[in-house]
Write a protein that holds these residues in place. Structure first.
Motif, PDB file in Angstrom:
ATOM      1  N   MET A   1      11.244  -6.132  -1.165  1.00 19.72           N
ATOM      2  CA  MET A   1      10.845  -5.918  -2.556  1.00 19.72           C
ATOM      3  C   MET A   1       9.934  -4.694  -2.678  1.00 19.72           C
ATOM      4  SD  MET A   1      12.546  -8.292  -3.887  1.00 19.72           S
ATOM      5  CE  MET A   1      12.033  -7.868  -5.539  1.00 19.72           C
ATOM      6  N   PHE A   2       9.023  -4.524  -1.712  1.00 15.88           N
ATOM      7  CA  PHE A   2       8.136  -3.356  -1.735  1.00 15.88           C
ATOM      8  C   PHE A   2       8.938  -2.056  -1.655  1.00 15.88           C
ATOM      9  CE2 PHE A   2       4.558  -5.936   0.548  1.00 15.88           C
ATOM     10  CZ  PHE A   2       4.356  -6.676  -0.605  1.00 15.88           C
ATOM     11  N   LEU A   3      10.090  -2.115  -0.974  1.00 20.46           N
ATOM     12  CA  LEU A   3      10.928  -0.929  -0.788  1.00 20.46           C
ATOM     13  C   LEU A   3      12.093  -0.891  -1.775  1.00 20.46           C
ATOM     14  CD1 LEU A   3      10.833  -0.914   3.093  1.00 20.46           C
ATOM     15  CD2 LEU A   3       9.882   0.838   1.588  1.00 20.46           C
ATOM     16  N   ASN A   4      11.981  -1.685  -2.841  1.00 19.48           N
ATOM     17  CA  ASN A   4      12.936  -1.665  -3.950  1.00 19.48           C
ATOM     18  C   ASN A   4      14.370  -1.956  -3.529  1.00 19.48           C
ATOM     19  OD1 ASN A   4      11.240  -0.882  -6.336  1.00 19.48           O
ATOM     20  ND2 ASN A   4      10.753   0.829  -4.978  1.00 19.48           N
ATOM     21  N   CYS A   5      14.522  -2.988  -2.710  1.00 22.05           N
ATOM     22  CA  CYS A   5      15.841  -3.492  -2.355  1.00 22.05           C
ATOM     23  C   CYS A   5      16.120  -4.759  -3.157  1.00 22.05           C
ATOM     24  CB  CYS A   5      15.903  -3.835  -0.869  1.00 22.05           C
ATOM     25  SG  CYS A   5      15.692  -2.419   0.201  1.00 22.05           S
TER      26      CYS A   5
ATOM     27  N   SER B   1       0.860  -1.185   0.000  1.00 22.70           N
ATOM     28  CA  SER B   1       0.000   0.000   0.000  1.00 22.70           C
ATOM     29  C   SER B   1       0.894   1.232   0.000  1.00 22.70           C
ATOM     30  CB  SER B   1      -0.925   0.003   1.224  1.00 22.70           C
ATOM     31  OG  SER B   1      -0.161   0.130   2.419  1.00 22.70           O
ATOM     32  N   ASP B   2       0.293   2.399  -0.081  1.00 23.48           N
ATOM     33  CA  ASP B   2       1.065   3.640  -0.186  1.00 23.48           C
ATOM     34  C   ASP B   2       1.890   3.937   1.065  1.00 23.48           C
ATOM     35  OD1 ASP B   2       0.184   4.081  -2.735  1.00 23.48           O
ATOM     36  OD2 ASP B   2      -1.418   5.463  -2.170  1.00 23.48           O
ATOM     37  N   GLN B   3       1.647   3.219   2.160  1.00 22.38           N
ATOM     38  CA  GLN B   3       2.399   3.464   3.396  1.00 22.38           C
ATOM     39  C   GLN B   3       3.906   3.242   3.202  1.00 22.38           C
ATOM     40  OE1 GLN B   3       1.670   0.686   6.559  1.00 22.38           O
ATOM     41  NE2 GLN B   3       1.630  -1.088   5.204  1.00 22.38           N
ATOM     42  N   TYR B   4       4.271   2.420   2.214  1.00 24.93           N
ATOM     43  CA  TYR B   4       5.689   2.123   1.989  1.00 24.93           C
ATOM     44  C   TYR B   4       6.432   3.260   1.284  1.00 24.93           C
ATOM     45  CZ  TYR B   4       4.799  -2.725   3.329  1.00 24.93           C
ATOM     46  OH  TYR B   4       4.468  -3.858   4.028  1.00 24.93           O
ATOM     47  N   LYS B   5       5.709   4.110   0.579  1.00 21.10           N
ATOM     48  CA  LYS B   5       6.357   5.114  -0.261  1.00 21.10           C
ATOM     49  C   LYS B   5       7.234   6.065   0.534  1.00 21.10           C
ATOM     50  CE  LYS B   5       3.029   5.166  -4.074  1.00 21.10           C
ATOM     51  NZ  LYS B   5       2.035   5.967  -4.828  1.00 21.10           N
ATOM     52  N   LYS B   6       6.825   6.423   1.740  1.00 21.68           N
ATOM     53  CA  LYS B   6       7.596   7.409   2.509  1.00 21.68           C
ATOM     54  C   LYS B   6       8.926   6.847   3.004  1.00 21.68           C
ATOM     55  CE  LYS B   6       5.430   6.596   7.043  1.00 21.68           C
ATOM     56  NZ  LYS B   6       4.744   7.257   8.177  1.00 21.68           N
ATOM     57  N   TYR B   7       9.070   5.520   2.975  1.00 18.09           N
ATOM     58  CA  TYR B   7      10.311   4.898   3.441  1.00 18.09           C
ATOM     59  C   TYR B   7      11.273   4.556   2.301  1.00 18.09           C
ATOM     60  CZ  TYR B   7       7.632   4.202   7.758  1.00 18.09           C
ATOM     61  OH  TYR B   7       6.882   4.399   8.886  1.00 18.09           O
ATOM     62  N   ASP B   8      10.795   4.589   1.071  1.00 16.42           N
ATOM     63  CA  ASP B   8      11.606   4.173  -0.076  1.00 16.42           C
ATOM     64  C   ASP B   8      12.490   5.318  -0.540  1.00 16.42           C
ATOM     65  OD1 ASP B   8      12.694   2.994  -2.287  1.00 16.42           O
ATOM     66  OD2 ASP B   8      10.843   3.011  -3.475  1.00 16.42           O
ATOM     67  N   SER B   9      13.794   5.207  -0.269  1.00 17.54           N
ATOM     68  CA  SER B   9      14.739   6.263  -0.633  1.00 17.54           C
ATOM     69  C   SER B   9      15.299   6.025  -2.036  1.00 17.54           C
ATOM     70  CB  SER B   9      15.886   6.292   0.382  1.00 17.54           C
ATOM     71  OG  SER B   9      16.891   7.190  -0.035  1.00 17.54           O
TER      72      SER B   9
ATOM     73  N   TYR C   1       0.060  -8.671  -4.926  1.00 12.34           N
ATOM     74  CA  TYR C   1       0.493  -8.015  -3.692  1.00 12.34           C
ATOM     75  C   TYR C   1      -0.016  -6.583  -3.565  1.00 12.34           C
ATOM     76  CZ  TYR C   1       3.563 -12.034  -3.347  1.00 12.34           C
ATOM     77  OH  TYR C   1       4.030 -13.325  -3.260  1.00 12.34           O
ATOM     78  N   LEU C   2      -0.645  -6.040  -4.603  1.00 17.50           N
ATOM     79  CA  LEU C   2      -1.225  -4.706  -4.518  1.00 17.50           C
ATOM     80  C   LEU C   2      -2.485  -4.746  -3.676  1.00 17.50           C
ATOM     81  CD1 LEU C   2      -0.903  -3.351  -8.178  1.00 17.50           C
ATOM     82  CD2 LEU C   2       0.501  -2.757  -6.205  1.00 17.50           C
ATOM     83  N   ILE C   3      -2.663  -3.779  -2.790  1.00 13.49           N
ATOM     84  CA  ILE C   3      -3.811  -3.797  -1.886  1.00 13.49           C
ATOM     85  C   ILE C   3      -5.137  -3.770  -2.657  1.00 13.49           C
ATOM     86  CG2 ILE C   3      -3.808  -1.282  -1.577  1.00 13.49           C
ATOM     87  CD1 ILE C   3      -4.703  -1.829   1.339  1.00 13.49           C
TER      88      ILE C   3
END
Length: 214
Positions: free
Chosen positions: A147-151, A40-48, A198-200
């Motif tokens: 994976m959600f955070l593009n690692c 969900s969009d909650q991950y976006k703020k953590y993805d650098s 995996y998309l909400i």
């Protein structure tokens, strides 16, 4: 054997099965796949967009993780490794501290959610040193959220294959000595295509479909 027999008997006679196990989902027509974790969009703020080249091992440091092997291998590599999470076995933690070298940092800490996601989101590589006898045919929250955070996940091949995830796979940790991590680049959002389970939004759609069929 008794447990597996009862398990199969129940599944054979179940009217409907909800599972996070892809292999089980493929074996039974009357089943639906719902992931343990969804994006969900909650991950976006953590993805650098700027990620450190160090390798991160994060989460609970229990017996199913080969932390000793990880320290042994990275002691021979010119790569920084950060191991951070809660060690229930303090003797194990002390022994690891004695055996590590300068490129390895080991921290015994119970991370809160913000710390956990910020660490993953700022790191290029996340390593999951699971042992086969303790984690075969299982999902991993750290793997999916990486994976959600593009690692880029570094993990046993059995774990990547079971979860349908691309990454740096190995059969034994020593294989990492022959891998040049600088050759790998982040594939942003490849795991989250329009039809990704995996998309909400797709998870909600599957649940609504399930409720109509019951």
């Amino acid at each position: 054997m008794i447990k597996n027999h009862l398990y199969k008997k129940i599944l054979d006679n179940a009217s409907f099965i909800i599972t996070s196990n892809r292999r089980l989902n493929n074996q039974y027509k009357n089943s639906i796949f719902l992931p343990d974790y969804y994006y969900s969009d909650q991950y976006k703020k953590y993805d650098s967009n700027t990620k450190s080249d160090e390798v991160l091992c994060v989460g609970t440091m229990n017996d199913v993780k080969d932390i000793e092997g990880l320290v042994r291998v990275f002691s021979k590599m010119n790569v920084n490794l950060k191991i951070i999470g809660k060690f229930s076995d303090k003797l194990r933690y002390s022994t690891l501290l004695k055996n590590k070298i300068d490129n390895i940092e080991i921290i015994d800490k119970n991370l809160d959610y913000d710390e956990y996601y910020n660490l993953i989101g700022r790191t290029k590589f996340v390593v999951l040193p699971y042992k086969g006898d303790g984690y075969e045919n299982r999902t991993s929250g750290v793997l999916l959220e990486a994976m959600f955070l593009n690692c880029i996940p570094i993990a046993p091949k059995f774990l990547l294959e079971f979860n349908g995830v691309d990454g740096i796979g190995y059969n034994c940790l020593e294989e990492l000595l022959n891998i040049k991590l600088s050759n790998y680049s982040v594939k942003r959002d490849y795991f989250l295509g329009e039809n990704s389970p995996y998309l909400i939004s797709n998870v909600k759609e599957m649940i609504n479909k399930l409720l109509k069929e019951i």
